[in-house]
Write a protein that holds these residues in place. Sequence first.
Motif, PDB file in Angstrom:
ATOM      1  N   ASP A   1      10.217 -12.780  19.620  1.00 58.69           N
ATOM      2  CA  ASP A   1      10.957 -13.874  18.993  1.00 58.69           C
ATOM      3  C   ASP A   1      10.463 -14.028  17.549  1.00 58.69           C
ATOM      4  N   PRO A   2      11.351 -13.871  16.570  1.00 60.01           N
ATOM      5  CA  PRO A   2      10.891 -13.845  15.173  1.00 60.01           C
ATOM      6  C   PRO A   2      10.254 -15.150  14.697  1.00 60.01           C
ATOM      7  N   THR A   3      10.595 -16.257  15.338  1.00 56.73           N
ATOM      8  CA  THR A   3       9.948 -17.527  14.972  1.00 56.73           C
ATOM      9  C   THR A   3       8.475 -17.482  15.404  1.00 56.73           C
ATOM     10  N   ARG A   4       8.241 -17.082  16.657  1.00 57.11           N
ATOM     11  CA  ARG A   4       6.861 -16.942  17.165  1.00 57.11           C
ATOM     12  C   ARG A   4       6.101 -15.893  16.346  1.00 57.11           C
ATOM     13  N   ARG A   5       6.806 -14.826  16.034  1.00 56.73           N
ATOM     14  CA  ARG A   5       6.183 -13.741  15.268  1.00 56.73           C
ATOM     15  C   ARG A   5       5.692 -14.253  13.913  1.00 56.73           C
TER      16      ARG A   5
ATOM     17  N   ILE B   1       4.878 -17.302  13.129  1.00 52.44           N
ATOM     18  CA  ILE B   1       3.719 -18.193  13.323  1.00 52.44           C
ATOM     19  C   ILE B   1       2.464 -17.374  13.610  1.00 52.44           C
ATOM     20  N   SER B   2       2.635 -16.316  14.391  1.00 47.24           N
ATOM     21  CA  SER B   2       1.505 -15.433  14.685  1.00 47.24           C
ATOM     22  C   SER B   2       0.982 -14.782  13.404  1.00 47.24           C
ATOM     23  N   ASP B   3       1.896 -14.340  12.577  1.00 53.70           N
ATOM     24  CA  ASP B   3       1.556 -13.696  11.310  1.00 53.70           C
ATOM     25  C   ASP B   3       0.845 -14.698  10.387  1.00 53.70           C
ATOM     26  N   TYR B   4       1.391 -15.906  10.345  1.00 49.77           N
ATOM     27  CA  TYR B   4       0.776 -16.969   9.544  1.00 49.77           C
ATOM     28  C   TYR B   4      -0.641 -17.265  10.057  1.00 49.77           C
ATOM     29  N   THR B   5      -0.784 -17.356  11.376  1.00 45.94           N
ATOM     30  CA  THR B   5      -2.099 -17.658  11.967  1.00 45.94           C
ATOM     31  C   THR B   5      -3.113 -16.582  11.570  1.00 45.94           C
ATOM     32  N   GLN B   6      -2.654 -15.341  11.597  1.00 41.44           N
ATOM     33  CA  GLN B   6      -3.550 -14.248  11.188  1.00 41.44           C
ATOM     34  C   GLN B   6      -3.951 -14.395   9.715  1.00 41.44           C
ATOM     35  N   SER B   7      -2.996 -14.821   8.874  1.00 44.93           N
ATOM     36  CA  SER B   7      -3.275 -14.924   7.438  1.00 44.93           C
ATOM     37  C   SER B   7      -4.333 -15.997   7.148  1.00 44.93           C
ATOM     38  N   LEU B   8      -4.450 -16.965   8.061  1.00 44.27           N
ATOM     39  CA  LEU B   8      -5.447 -18.017   7.858  1.00 44.27           C
ATOM     40  C   LEU B   8      -6.869 -17.477   7.884  1.00 44.27           C
TER      41      LEU B   8
ATOM     42  N   GLU C   1       4.411 -25.431   8.147  1.00 46.55           N
ATOM     43  CA  GLU C   1       5.637 -26.162   7.794  1.00 46.55           C
ATOM     44  C   GLU C   1       5.869 -26.160   6.287  1.00 46.55           C
ATOM     45  N   GLU C   2       4.766 -26.228   5.548  1.00 50.38           N
ATOM     46  CA  GLU C   2       4.884 -26.273   4.091  1.00 50.38           C
ATOM     47  C   GLU C   2       5.237 -24.899   3.532  1.00 50.38           C
ATOM     48  N   MET C   3       4.642 -23.876   4.121  1.00 44.76           N
ATOM     49  CA  MET C   3       4.864 -22.531   3.592  1.00 44.76           C
ATOM     50  C   MET C   3       6.261 -22.003   3.900  1.00 44.76           C
ATOM     51  N   VAL C   4       6.839 -22.498   4.976  1.00 43.40           N
ATOM     52  CA  VAL C   4       8.140 -21.968   5.400  1.00 43.40           C
ATOM     53  C   VAL C   4       9.301 -22.635   4.641  1.00 43.40           C
ATOM     54  N   MET C   5       8.999 -23.724   3.937  1.00 41.95           N
ATOM     55  CA  MET C   5      10.044 -24.449   3.192  1.00 41.95           C
ATOM     56  C   MET C   5       9.907 -24.191   1.694  1.00 41.95           C
TER      57      MET C   5
ATOM     58  N   ASP D   1       0.065 -26.007  16.237  1.00 45.99           N
ATOM     59  CA  ASP D   1       1.312 -26.648  16.666  1.00 45.99           C
ATOM     60  C   ASP D   1       2.214 -26.783  15.453  1.00 45.99           C
ATOM     61  N   VAL D   2       3.460 -26.395  15.611  1.00 50.16           N
ATOM     62  CA  VAL D   2       4.410 -26.509  14.497  1.00 50.16           C
ATOM     63  C   VAL D   2       5.430 -27.590  14.877  1.00 50.16           C
ATOM     64  N   GLN D   3       5.770 -28.435  13.903  1.00 45.93           N
ATOM     65  CA  GLN D   3       6.707 -29.533  14.160  1.00 45.93           C
ATOM     66  C   GLN D   3       7.993 -29.024  14.809  1.00 45.93           C
ATOM     67  N   GLU D   4       8.445 -29.766  15.809  1.00 47.88           N
ATOM     68  CA  GLU D   4       9.602 -29.342  16.587  1.00 47.88           C
ATOM     69  C   GLU D   4      10.859 -29.145  15.732  1.00 47.88           C
TER      70      GLU D   4
END
Length: 277
Positions: free
Chosen positions: A113-117, A119-126, A136-140, A245-248
């Motif tokens: 699922d590209p949304t989960r993907r 978030i996973s990629d973002y988590t790794q970048s941390l 939420e800030e980076m995706v907007m 957790d990402v805002q719903e």
Amino acid sequence: ADRNVAKIGIEDGEMRKRLPNAIIIGVKKGGTRALLEILKIHPSIRACSSEVHFFDRDENYEQGLEWYQQQMPASLPHQITIEKSPSYFIRPEVPERVYGMSKTVKLLVIVRDPTRRAISDYTQSLERKPDNPPFEEMVMDADGKIDEDWSKLEIGRYAKHLARWLKYFPLHQIHFVSGEELIKRPAKEVQLVERFLKLKPFITEDNFFFNESKGFPCFVGKITENGSVKKSHCMGETKGRKHPDVQEDVLERLREFFRPLNGKFYSMADLLGDILV
Ligand code: A3P
């Protein structure tokens, strides 16, 4: 181009390094490492432990196919040599280069699922950039719209990337693995890969056990480099990270963004619409 391959691999019949007959080309954070680790359980698979990045890095590509072949593990003639480099899938120059090596190489793409993907990629970048703003800030973008050009979303445009591969390879030469299924029903999912690679069925449910504390399956029966059998092992700590957790409402907007793109991917890849959920 296939002639080059033949030229490099002259003396058949013994243990030696060979160019890959199968490549895991992506996608990043889809479960590429787990897929490779599981396939290594099969005695007819010989895999590169590290990512080779031959086709996507000019400094490697310029070394030529002899260099690429040298990066491979030694194998017997009946064995399949495989490597994984997850960015192959998204790099525009790669399909033509792979085709230049072999028209018949088998391609594996593990999708998620590209949304989960993202978030996973973002988590790794941390890990490299712990000061990154929240997801939420980076995706907007500045106007509060989804930043469609953000690389972590761009990778999830599977149809766009696949279209480039289909200019060179027929669909039947590409197998899609469900990243979700590889976690939920690993034996079943990997048996489909065995079939695609025309391997003798070998991997069964007995090769997996669920690790409650990790929340992921671990593996039994891996063949190590020197041929001995390692009893059991799990993926390392960098696989199966806890996501923030990402805002719903942001999740919902991302799912909406990807829905038509996923639909296009399903029809292009001739897949049922449930591989990405
Ligand atoms: P997360 O760490 O976000 O959960 P890649 O190897 O392509 O970087 O993919 C990493 C992902 O593989 C992990 O993402 C995890 O979801 C997935 N995965 C699949 N099977 C796994 C397993 N048995 N153990 C750990 N992670 C697994």
